[in-house]
Enzyme design. Structure first.
Site, PDB file in Angstrom:
ATOM      1  N   HIS A  87       9.118  -3.762   3.405  1.00  0.00           N
ATOM      2  CA  HIS A  87       8.766  -3.928   1.991  1.00  0.00           C
ATOM      3  C   HIS A  87      10.021  -4.217   1.159  1.00  0.00           C
ATOM      4  CE1 HIS A  87       5.551  -0.966   3.368  1.00  0.00           C
ATOM      5  NE2 HIS A  87       4.833  -1.972   2.958  1.00  0.00           N
TER       6      HIS A  87
ATOM      7  N   LEU B 270       6.703   2.943   1.592  1.00  0.00           N
ATOM      8  CA  LEU B 270       7.583   1.775   1.661  1.00  0.00           C
ATOM      9  C   LEU B 270       8.691   1.953   2.692  1.00  0.00           C
ATOM     10  CD1 LEU B 270       7.863   0.944  -2.151  1.00  0.00           C
ATOM     11  CD2 LEU B 270       6.233   0.096  -0.452  1.00  0.00           C
TER      12      LEU B 270
ATOM     13  N   LEU C  74       8.484  -3.037  11.726  1.00  0.00           N
ATOM     14  CA  LEU C  74       8.296  -1.934  10.786  1.00  0.00           C
ATOM     15  C   LEU C  74       6.881  -1.964  10.231  1.00  0.00           C
ATOM     16  CD1 LEU C  74      11.640  -1.929   8.781  1.00  0.00           C
ATOM     17  CD2 LEU C  74      10.930  -0.455  10.633  1.00  0.00           C
TER      18      LEU C  74
ATOM     19  N   MET D  61       0.843  -1.199   0.000  1.00  0.00           N
ATOM     20  CA  MET D  61       0.000   0.000   0.000  1.00  0.00           C
ATOM     21  C   MET D  61       0.880   1.253   0.000  1.00  0.00           C
ATOM     22  SD  MET D  61      -3.363  -1.015   2.162  1.00  0.00           S
ATOM     23  CE  MET D  61      -2.683  -0.841   3.791  1.00  0.00           C
TER      24      MET D  61
HETATM   25  P1  AMP Z   1       1.392  -3.109   3.410  1.00  0.00           P
HETATM   26  O1  AMP Z   1       1.982  -2.060   2.556  1.00  0.00           O
HETATM   27  O2  AMP Z   1       1.366  -2.778   4.865  1.00  0.00           O
HETATM   28  O3  AMP Z   1       0.076  -3.633   2.892  1.00  0.00           O
HETATM   29  O4  AMP Z   1       2.375  -4.346   3.315  1.00  0.00           O
HETATM   30  C1  AMP Z   1       2.756  -4.882   2.093  1.00  0.00           C
HETATM   31  C2  AMP Z   1       3.507  -6.159   2.300  1.00  0.00           C
HETATM   32  O5  AMP Z   1       4.665  -5.896   3.093  1.00  0.00           O
HETATM   33  C3  AMP Z   1       2.695  -7.212   3.075  1.00  0.00           C
HETATM   34  O6  AMP Z   1       2.981  -8.494   2.559  1.00  0.00           O
HETATM   35  C4  AMP Z   1       3.217  -7.065   4.477  1.00  0.00           C
HETATM   36  O7  AMP Z   1       3.076  -8.228   5.259  1.00  0.00           O
HETATM   37  C5  AMP Z   1       4.679  -6.767   4.211  1.00  0.00           C
HETATM   38  N1  AMP Z   1       5.292  -6.113   5.362  1.00  0.00           N
HETATM   39  C6  AMP Z   1       4.851  -5.000   6.004  1.00  0.00           C
HETATM   40  N2  AMP Z   1       5.634  -4.726   7.065  1.00  0.00           N
HETATM   41  C7  AMP Z   1       6.581  -5.688   7.099  1.00  0.00           C
HETATM   42  C8  AMP Z   1       7.691  -5.976   7.955  1.00  0.00           C
HETATM   43  N3  AMP Z   1       7.990  -5.202   9.015  1.00  0.00           N
HETATM   44  N4  AMP Z   1       8.451  -7.049   7.671  1.00  0.00           N
HETATM   45  C9  AMP Z   1       8.164  -7.853   6.610  1.00  0.00           C
HETATM   46  N5  AMP Z   1       7.152  -7.632   5.761  1.00  0.00           N
HETATM   47  C10 AMP Z   1       6.364  -6.576   6.005  1.00  0.00           C
END
Ligand code: AMP
Length: 281
Positions: free
Chosen positions: A39, A35, A187, A32
């Site tokens: 990410h 970043l 994060l 989303m």
């Molecule tokens: P989001 O932008 O929050 O929807 O996350 C996008 C992708 O990044 C999803 O697969 C999340 O699980 C992954 N993600 C978000 N935060 C972390 C993190 N701290 N460590 C690993 N992956 C993450």
């Protein structure tokens, strides 16, 4: 191998044209935006393996509840592109709402089933249906052979795996361990909402999981984690749950998961860790 250029596209026609020109295995990292290193770790793992790496940046209205942070969710596409370029991403797909939902809100959507009703599903009605619906659409639009998701959103990862399995989606789902700050905070794009005081309070989540996971007996795990959370007045716990590694009931022995969700100020945060239970330990 890092590619030298990162192409940005917004429409599904431009996405299709870019994919027509792609060779070899296609990997997708769905985000989303806003970043961060979490990410970027997903991008790095994807880059190591696949010939063509696509990152999607889309704040999906379907997965936000009416009182959630859809409007104020951080949108930082310029910075996101810099991150994608640095990680050698081939293609960034940053669609608008109408590119993903050209016919308006879809009337046929994903139903997450029982696994979608517990934990996050109980606190955020409709969230997982909206999430799975957009993941399925983006998997098809990006023609992904493999898709990377973070364990940070552990229930999301489990549901996506199950969707791929139950609906025969021709894609491999790969989970990537949670990336944390040095002090333990997982994060999250939502961490930027936290004031310095709230950030300090938010550390109780990862601390509680760490202290809990240091035990082997289920009661001791929960008691240790509860204690840490109870000691932090800035944290309002939504749930603290000990489950099996598949999010089913916790076993007496063997692999398990400890998950927490809490509000710190107005920001809702989630985190989880793996642990191993042992009877009578
Ligand atoms: P989001 O932008 O929050 O929807 O996350 C996008 C992708 O990044 C999803 O697969 C999340 O699980 C992954 N993600 C978000 N935060 C972390 C993190 N701290 N460590 C690993 N992956 C993450």
């Amino acid at each position: 191998m890092k590619s030298s250029t990162t192409t940005l596209v917004h429409t599904r026609a431009d996405l299709a044209a870019a994919l027509d020109a792609a060779d070899g295995e296609i990997a997708v990292v769905m985000t989303m935006g806003a970043l961060h290193e979490g990410h970027r770790q997903l991008m790095r793992v994807a880059r190591e393996r696949s010939a063509f790496v696509v990152v999607t940046v889309f704040v999906n209205p379907l997965q936000f509840g009416p009182n959630e942070d859809y409007e104020k969710y951080p949108r930082t596409l310029d910075d996101d592109l810099v991150a994608c370029r640095a990680e050698g991403v081939d293609l960034v797909f940053a669609p608008g709402r109408d590119d993903v939902y050209p016919h308006g809100a879809p009337s046929i959507t994903m139903h997450p089933g029982e696994l979608g009703e517990i934990l996050e599903g109980a606190s955020r009605p409709g969230h997982f249906s909206g999430m799975l619906t957009v993941v399925e659409k983006l998997l098809l639009l990006t023609r992904a052979d493999v898709a990377y998701f973070g364990e940070k959103d552990f229930q999301q990862l489990a549901l996506i795996r199950r969707m791929a399995r139950d609906l025969e989606l021709p894609v491999e789902i790969v989970g990537v361990p949670t990336v944390r700050e040095k002090d333990g905070l997982a994060l999250s794009s939502r961490n930027r909402y936290l004031s310095p005081e709230e950030r300090l309070a938010a550390l109780a989540l990862s601390r509680a999981l760490r202290e809990g996971a240091a035990h082997r007996d289920a009661d001791a795990v929960l008691a240790a984690a509860h204690k840490i959370l109870a000691e932090e007045p800035g944290v309002r716990v939504d749930y603290l749950a000990l489950t099996g590694a598949d999010l089913g009931p916790a076993p007496q022995e063997g692999p398990a998961r400890l998950l927490v969700a809490a509000k710190v100020g107005t920001t809702r945060l989630i985190d989880n860790v793996s642990l191993t239970l042992q009877r009578g330990a």
